[in-house]
Design an enzyme around this catalytic site. Structure first.
Site, PDB file in Angstrom:
ATOM      1  N   ALA A 191      26.874  50.107 -21.384  1.00 51.02           N
ATOM      2  CA  ALA A 191      26.562  48.982 -22.269  1.00 51.02           C
ATOM      3  C   ALA A 191      27.755  48.042 -22.364  1.00 51.02           C
ATOM      4  O   ALA A 191      27.614  46.809 -22.291  1.00 51.02           O
ATOM      5  CB  ALA A 191      26.166  49.501 -23.648  1.00 51.02           C
ATOM      6  N   ASP A 192      28.942  48.600 -22.523  1.00 50.32           N
ATOM      7  CA  ASP A 192      30.147  47.775 -22.605  1.00 50.32           C
ATOM      8  C   ASP A 192      30.401  47.016 -21.309  1.00 50.32           C
ATOM      9  O   ASP A 192      30.671  45.803 -21.319  1.00 50.32           O
ATOM     10  CB  ASP A 192      31.357  48.660 -22.902  1.00 50.32           C
ATOM     11  CG  ASP A 192      31.557  48.905 -24.387  1.00 50.32           C
ATOM     12  OD1 ASP A 192      31.397  47.961 -25.166  1.00 50.32           O
ATOM     13  OD2 ASP A 192      31.874  50.043 -24.756  1.00 50.32           O
ATOM     14  N   ALA A 193      30.369  47.728 -20.181  1.00 51.63           N
ATOM     15  CA  ALA A 193      30.731  47.108 -18.912  1.00 51.63           C
ATOM     16  C   ALA A 193      29.747  46.009 -18.524  1.00 51.63           C
ATOM     17  O   ALA A 193      30.149  44.909 -18.109  1.00 51.63           O
ATOM     18  CB  ALA A 193      30.809  48.165 -17.814  1.00 51.63           C
TER      19      ALA A 193
END
Length: 401
Positions: free
Chosen positions: A176-178
């Protein structure tokens, strides 16, 4: 061109980015812009951003956390106390001379600090302002913590992996972050392109939940239009909707990854009559648990390397399950220069994954190592804001920078 040459330029040379973010999504987005030539100034509180004191396994190199080092090359660090009125005025001057401001504060925090979108747009109408959130700036979840694992749970993606009696399976990647980092970079570049035509900046808003739903576009299109939910069966697969043998299988010395394959051809490769008899896509999906059980009884009879060579001869898609040590030693990784070395002021040689974007005419470069906390405060305030040494010293004395 050697990607580690200091001073090498890229396609974003001349673009100044103020990176007010922390942790992963924002810093990764800003680092990628820096890789492509932008002048990225990491704006930190005097105590430093979160990952300077919170790292993986408490791992540090010469006092710097590896979590910080992994996401902050090609940046200069400016420490500044935005709660100090004089320091905030200095920061506003920096905003006037910048192209992008990036932050991933909880909703409302930027406004309280005086760095919200409307506040900075009034100072620099050409500014591209990017805000990363977990769930967006409105709606009932706007104030919930937007951490990667939590968003994975909200996204529905955990139910697409494993067997029906397994617990939900999160990704080992900070997916989700990347992915949010990359979508944010795309949004920033699009806004800069629009500014070339209109002369005005704008706000770019990216939330992690929307990004991970977008990553499941095929799955959601299937559910929303056909009403079909992912249903895990008795045997574990890497994705419930991909035909067998899609998953990971034991070998004599490790594990083997098998992708979607024609089952009858796989039957020839494994010398199994039951698999030879399954010749259609629909039939393979119907018998996927049985196929899994047959394959996992056969794969332990050879090593991973032996299976890959054997399956390659049948043009069947397979691969290994690497450890990090395996990745480092792989000849393809070495031939492609996928691991680079950069000189760090206290560590010396710092090894890092190479820039994944390769441009033929204006390649990115690792020009700067991850900065020490506040390493470039005087440099930035003097070079960009025009402050003299006396003014900078006075700001330091009052704890403003």
């Amino acid at each position: 061109m050697d990607e580690t040459l200091p001073g090498a330029s890229g396609p974003l040379e001349g673009v100044r980015v103020l990176d007010g973010s922390q942790m992963l999504a924002g810093p990764l987005c800003a680092m990628r812009l820096g890789d492509l030539g932008a002048d990225v100034i990491k704006v930190e509180p005097l105590s430093g951003e979160w990952t300077r004191s919170h790292g993986f396994a408490n791992a540090e190199v010469a006092g710097e956390t590896t979590a910080l080092l992994g996401l902050n090359r090609n940046k200069r660090s400016l420490t500044i106390n935005l709660k100090d009125e004089e320091a905030r005025e200095v920061f506003y001057d920096l905003v006037r001379k910048s192209d992008v401001y990036l932050q991933n504060y909880r909703v409302g925090t930027a406004e309280r600090l005086g760095v919200g979108y409307e506040q900075l747009r009034a100072i620099n109408p050409r500014l591209v302002y990017c805000q990363i959130t977990g769930y967006g700036e409105d709606g009932p979840y706007r104030d919930r913590p937007g951490q990667d694992l939590l968003v994975q749970g909200y996204s529905g993606s955990m139910w697409s992996v494993g067997a029906k009696n397994d617990p939900p399976t999160p990704s080992a990647l900070w997916a989700a972050d990347a992915m949010t980092a990359y979508q944010s970079a795309i949004g920033i570049l699009a806004a800069l392109r629009d500014r070339d035509r209109s002369g005005a900046g704008q706000k770019v808003s990216v939330d992690m939940w929307s990004v991970i739903m977008d990553c499941q576009a095929q799955e959601f299109t299937t559910y929303l239009n056909c009403g079909i939910q992912p249903e895990r069966t008795d045997e574990p697969f890497a994705h419930t909707w991909c035909n067998p043998p899609y998953g990971v299988y034991p070998t004599a010395d490790g594990y083997l990854v098998l992708s979607q394959l024609p089952i009858d051809v796989l039957g020839e490769a494994l010398d199994d009559d039951r698999l030879r008899a399954i010749t259609s896509w629909d039939e393979a999906h119907l018998w996927r648990d049985e196929i899994r059980r047959i394959v996992e009884q056969i794969t332990p009879t050879r090593t991973t390397a032996e299976w890959i060579a054997h399956l390659d001869s049948y043009k069947l898609w397979s691969g290994p399950v690497y450890t990090y040590a395996d990745v480092e030693a792989d000849p393809h990784v070495q031939a492609r220069g996928m691991i680079q070395t950069v000189e760090h002021p206290t560590i010396g040689e710092l090894r890092t994954p190479a820039i994944p974007i390769r441009l033929s005419d204006t390649p990115g470069a690792i020009r700067l190592p991850p900065p020490l906390l506040g390493e470039h405060t005087a440099e930035v305030l003097g070079e960009v804001c025009g402050l003299d040494e006396v003014r900078i010293a006075a700001l330091r004395e009052r704890g403003a920078v």
